[in-house]
Scaffold this motif. Structure first.
Motif, PDB file in Angstrom:
ATOM      1  N   ARG A  47      17.681  23.349 -21.289  1.00  0.00           N
ATOM      2  CA  ARG A  47      16.715  24.418 -21.511  1.00  0.00           C
ATOM      3  C   ARG A  47      16.176  24.423 -22.939  1.00  0.00           C
ATOM      4  N   GLN A  48      17.067  24.325 -23.923  1.00  0.00           N
ATOM      5  CA  GLN A  48      16.638  24.322 -25.320  1.00  0.00           C
ATOM      6  C   GLN A  48      16.010  22.975 -25.658  1.00  0.00           C
ATOM      7  N   ARG A  49      14.909  23.015 -26.436  1.00  0.00           N
ATOM      8  CA  ARG A  49      14.255  21.770 -26.813  1.00  0.00           C
ATOM      9  C   ARG A  49      15.251  20.833 -27.483  1.00  0.00           C
ATOM     10  N   SER A  50      15.317  19.600 -26.985  1.00  0.00           N
ATOM     11  CA  SER A  50      16.345  18.667 -27.420  1.00  0.00           C
ATOM     12  C   SER A  50      15.790  17.250 -27.483  1.00  0.00           C
ATOM     13  N   LEU A  51      16.590  16.373 -28.079  1.00  0.00           N
ATOM     14  CA  LEU A  51      16.355  14.943 -27.960  1.00  0.00           C
ATOM     15  C   LEU A  51      17.080  14.479 -26.701  1.00  0.00           C
TER      16      LEU A  51
END
Length: 297
Positions: free
Chosen positions: A177-181
């Motif tokens: 959900r959280q912006r990630s690599l």
């Protein structure tokens, strides 16, 4: 040198630290994490598009009003959350006994887990083996690196059907959900339909795709008549490798498949990186870092 499957997670990590990571630190002077750091989620400014900007950052509403392309810039987050989407399907068992595609997969997991985790960044993984996926929530530190290595080493594919890579990517879309690599590692030997979920994943996250390949998948030596088995379906066929026409056709088909794969990944705005079973992992990482630098200019 012992196969990675003959080592404990701790022994494998120590070997990777000595044989790969020390070389990377020397060659890149600690810049490797920066190359893979994703964009932040905090909006910073709106500016006119310049050649080389990421097309995914175009603000289409403003562009329509101003009649010229505008892009959104974001402030980079200090901390990075990385997710590894790992293909552990039956086709990944192909390759030489001393270092098959699944061995390279484990080595890559050890490298990425250590590189990101040692700086306090969190690393998680979704492991897919044609059955229920295993999800390891992101955490930092050496214990997390060992857990990720153990999970990949302990997974054994059990399905005899063709890999559904789309299932792994859809799992990433649903879980992260959280912006990630997000780093997708697979041989990309799969049924159709993975391109659309990959584009959905890239709309929200910074995605890197790494293909693990074996040279024998595209180039057979002349060794006479041999039996080949599909690791996923169990189907066996006899082929005459002394037939030059057959070998040429195999190269042609492999080239067509590779071009289609590259185009499918590129359609999501992602560069495909390929590492082979006969390639030195340190050199493979350096080549990947070089392409990453060029893509960010």
């Amino acid at each position: 040198m012992a196969s990675v499957h003959d080592l404990t997670p701790a022994a494998l990590l120590r070997r990777i630290e000595w044989t790969v990571l020390r070389r990377l630190d020397g060659a890149l002077q600690g810049d490797f994490v920066t190359l893979f750091r994703g964009e932040g989620i905090d909006f910073q400014e709106l500016r006119e598009y310049v050649p080389g900007d990421d097309l995914r950052r175009i603000d289409w509403n403003v562009t329509a009003r101003m009649s010229t392309p505008y892009v959104r810039d974001y402030a980079e987050d200090r901390d990075l959350t990385a997710w590894l989407l790992l293909d552990r399907s039956a086709s990944m068992a192909f390759g030489p006994s001393q270092r098959g595609k699944d061995d390279v997969l484990v080595e890559l997991v050890a490298c990425f887990a250590h590189i990101f985790g040692r700086g306090g960044n969190k690393v998680g993984a979704i492991v897919f083996d044609d059955g229920p996926t295993a999800t390891i929530p992101p955490r930092a530190g050496r214990v997390q690196s060992l857990r990720l290595i153990h999970e990949v080493l302990s997974r054994r594919p059990h399905s005899t059907s063709t890999t559904d890579l789309a299932g792994l990517v859809r799992a990433g879309v649903g879980v992260i959900r959280q912006r990630s690599l997000v780093i997708v590692i697979s041989d990309f030997i799969s049924g159709p339909g993975w391109e659309r979920p990959l584009r959905q994943l890239a709309e929200r996250h910074d995605v890197v795709c790494i293909q693990i390949a074996d040279p024998l998948e595209s180039e057979l030596p002349d060794v006479g008549v041999i039996s080949l088995q599909d690791n996923e379906t169990g189907e066996q066929i006899l082929v005459d490798t002394s037939d030059a026409v057959f070998r040429a056709r195999l190269r042609e088909l492999a080239g067509e498949q590779q071009r289609a794969l590259t185009a499918g990944v590129r359609s999501a705005g992602i560069t495909l990186h390929t590492i082979t079973t006969d390639e030195d992992l340190g050199r493979g990482f350096l080549a990947m870092a070089s392409r990453r630098k060029l893509a960010r200019r």
